[in-house]
Scaffold this motif. Sequence first.
Motif, PDB file in Angstrom:
ATOM      1  N   ALA A 107       0.860  -1.188   0.000  1.00  0.00           N
ATOM      2  CA  ALA A 107       0.000   0.000   0.000  1.00  0.00           C
ATOM      3  C   ALA A 107       0.891   1.231   0.000  1.00  0.00           C
ATOM      4  O   ALA A 107       1.668   1.441   0.934  1.00  0.00           O
ATOM      5  CB  ALA A 107      -0.918  -0.005   1.217  1.00  0.00           C
ATOM      6  N   SER A 108       0.780   2.036  -1.050  1.00  0.00           N
ATOM      7  CA  SER A 108       1.721   3.135  -1.263  1.00  0.00           C
ATOM      8  C   SER A 108       1.004   4.436  -1.575  1.00  0.00           C
ATOM      9  O   SER A 108      -0.055   4.440  -2.220  1.00  0.00           O
ATOM     10  CB  SER A 108       2.663   2.782  -2.428  1.00  0.00           C
ATOM     11  OG  SER A 108       3.456   3.884  -2.801  1.00  0.00           O
ATOM     12  N   ASN A 109       1.608   5.544  -1.156  1.00  0.00           N
ATOM     13  CA  ASN A 109       1.116   6.868  -1.541  1.00  0.00           C
ATOM     14  C   ASN A 109       1.355   7.156  -3.018  1.00  0.00           C
ATOM     15  O   ASN A 109       0.790   8.096  -3.570  1.00  0.00           O
ATOM     16  CB  ASN A 109       1.807   7.955  -0.713  1.00  0.00           C
ATOM     17  CG  ASN A 109       0.988   8.402   0.488  1.00  0.00           C
ATOM     18  OD1 ASN A 109      -0.112   7.908   0.727  1.00  0.00           O
ATOM     19  ND2 ASN A 109       1.523   9.337   1.259  1.00  0.00           N
ATOM     20  N   GLY A 110       2.208   6.376  -3.668  1.00  0.00           N
ATOM     21  CA  GLY A 110       2.520   6.598  -5.075  1.00  0.00           C
ATOM     22  C   GLY A 110       1.480   5.998  -6.000  1.00  0.00           C
ATOM     23  O   GLY A 110       0.656   5.164  -5.583  1.00  0.00           O
ATOM     24  N   SER A 134      -2.936   1.689  -4.214  1.00  0.00           N
ATOM     25  CA  SER A 134      -2.391   3.028  -4.389  1.00  0.00           C
ATOM     26  C   SER A 134      -3.336   4.070  -3.803  1.00  0.00           C
ATOM     27  O   SER A 134      -4.559   3.982  -3.960  1.00  0.00           O
ATOM     28  CB  SER A 134      -2.187   3.318  -5.875  1.00  0.00           C
ATOM     29  OG  SER A 134      -1.968   4.703  -6.094  1.00  0.00           O
ATOM     30  N   ALA A 135      -2.766   5.062  -3.152  1.00  0.00           N
ATOM     31  CA  ALA A 135      -3.565   6.167  -2.627  1.00  0.00           C
ATOM     32  C   ALA A 135      -4.328   6.882  -3.741  1.00  0.00           C
ATOM     33  O   ALA A 135      -5.422   7.403  -3.524  1.00  0.00           O
ATOM     34  CB  ALA A 135      -2.661   7.153  -1.896  1.00  0.00           C
ATOM     35  N   TRP A 141      -4.579   9.531   1.143  1.00  0.00           N
ATOM     36  CA  TRP A 141      -3.113   9.506   1.247  1.00  0.00           C
ATOM     37  C   TRP A 141      -2.701   9.463   2.710  1.00  0.00           C
ATOM     38  O   TRP A 141      -3.316  10.100   3.573  1.00  0.00           O
ATOM     39  CB  TRP A 141      -2.515  10.746   0.589  1.00  0.00           C
ATOM     40  CG  TRP A 141      -2.459  10.688  -0.907  1.00  0.00           C
ATOM     41  CD1 TRP A 141      -1.360  10.383  -1.680  1.00  0.00           C
ATOM     42  CD2 TRP A 141      -3.525  10.923  -1.832  1.00  0.00           C
ATOM     43  NE1 TRP A 141      -1.683  10.413  -3.012  1.00  0.00           N
ATOM     44  CE2 TRP A 141      -3.005  10.747  -3.145  1.00  0.00           C
ATOM     45  CE3 TRP A 141      -4.870  11.274  -1.691  1.00  0.00           C
ATOM     46  CZ2 TRP A 141      -3.782  10.897  -4.286  1.00  0.00           C
ATOM     47  CZ3 TRP A 141      -5.656  11.422  -2.822  1.00  0.00           C
ATOM     48  CH2 TRP A 141      -5.105  11.237  -4.108  1.00  0.00           C
ATOM     49  N   LYS A 142      -1.656   8.692   2.995  1.00  0.00           N
ATOM     50  CA  LYS A 142      -1.069   8.727   4.337  1.00  0.00           C
ATOM     51  C   LYS A 142      -0.669  10.176   4.654  1.00  0.00           C
ATOM     52  O   LYS A 142      -0.170  10.858   3.758  1.00  0.00           O
ATOM     53  CB  LYS A 142       0.174   7.830   4.394  1.00  0.00           C
ATOM     54  CG  LYS A 142      -0.020   6.415   3.895  1.00  0.00           C
ATOM     55  CD  LYS A 142       1.335   5.712   3.712  1.00  0.00           C
ATOM     56  CE  LYS A 142       1.221   4.435   2.908  1.00  0.00           C
ATOM     57  NZ  LYS A 142       2.524   3.787   2.684  1.00  0.00           N
ATOM     58  N   PRO A 143      -0.916  10.645   5.864  1.00  0.00           N
ATOM     59  CA  PRO A 143      -1.200   9.946   7.108  1.00  0.00           C
ATOM     60  C   PRO A 143      -2.663   9.606   7.381  1.00  0.00           C
ATOM     61  O   PRO A 143      -2.960   9.130   8.471  1.00  0.00           O
ATOM     62  CB  PRO A 143      -0.668  10.920   8.164  1.00  0.00           C
ATOM     63  CG  PRO A 143      -0.905  12.261   7.569  1.00  0.00           C
ATOM     64  CD  PRO A 143      -0.635  12.083   6.093  1.00  0.00           C
ATOM     65  N   ALA A 144      -3.567   9.864   6.446  1.00  0.00           N
ATOM     66  CA  ALA A 144      -4.944   9.407   6.635  1.00  0.00           C
ATOM     67  C   ALA A 144      -4.974   7.877   6.599  1.00  0.00           C
ATOM     68  O   ALA A 144      -4.157   7.247   5.917  1.00  0.00           O
ATOM     69  CB  ALA A 144      -5.841   9.990   5.542  1.00  0.00           C
TER      70      ALA A 144
END
Length: 214
Positions: A107-110, A134-135, A141-144
């Motif tokens: 699981a990535s923000n990219g 993917s976010a 997006w992290k930090p959510a």
Amino acid sequence: MFSHCDAVIFDCDGVLVDSEYLCHVALSHALKELGINEQADSLFEAFSGVQLTLIFAAVESRQARQLPPDFESRYRAIVAELFEQELQPVTGIEALLQQLSLPYCVASNGPRAKMEHSLELTGLRGYFGDRLFSAYDVGAWKPAPGLFLAAASSLGVAPERCLVVEDSPVGVQAARAAGMSVLRYGPETKHAGVDVPSVQQMSQIPDLLGLPRR
């Protein structure tokens, strides 16, 4: 320590592939083309794991100028070039994936295309099948916590039974917000101020999960 966990969620950059610093080198190069001097080391320290649009906004704020509309595409082109030349898997990650008997995913923000490219280049793509989150697809997006919660739901595992392996403060925050256990991976005690269990080698993780030794 994590024997209660029934699934593992891996971050991508800096956890599966040694790409986090390369991304900031690419950003430094792309900014230099515009006459903006931002060193990769300082970008890495300030923005590791942070959503790209927020990084761009921070750079615009401190430079008191807007980045051009095509800046993201230029940046991503430089990232792709650097990945082709230099990207390596994180030491020990393939052996860990071969040993894991629990469900796992990334699981990535990219964006998904970036994940697929980096995993293909490092020989890790086949370990994940369609378990790439993917976010950009989830809209969180992290930090959510939304990205991790979506990954856990897809795996069919309750959040409190998931272990997240992260290297960045925003990833740790996201895991905590999702109600998940979190383990920080970081050679050289990166982000040592983050108050969570940490390891410096992937080979330490099976013991923490209570997996049998090979």
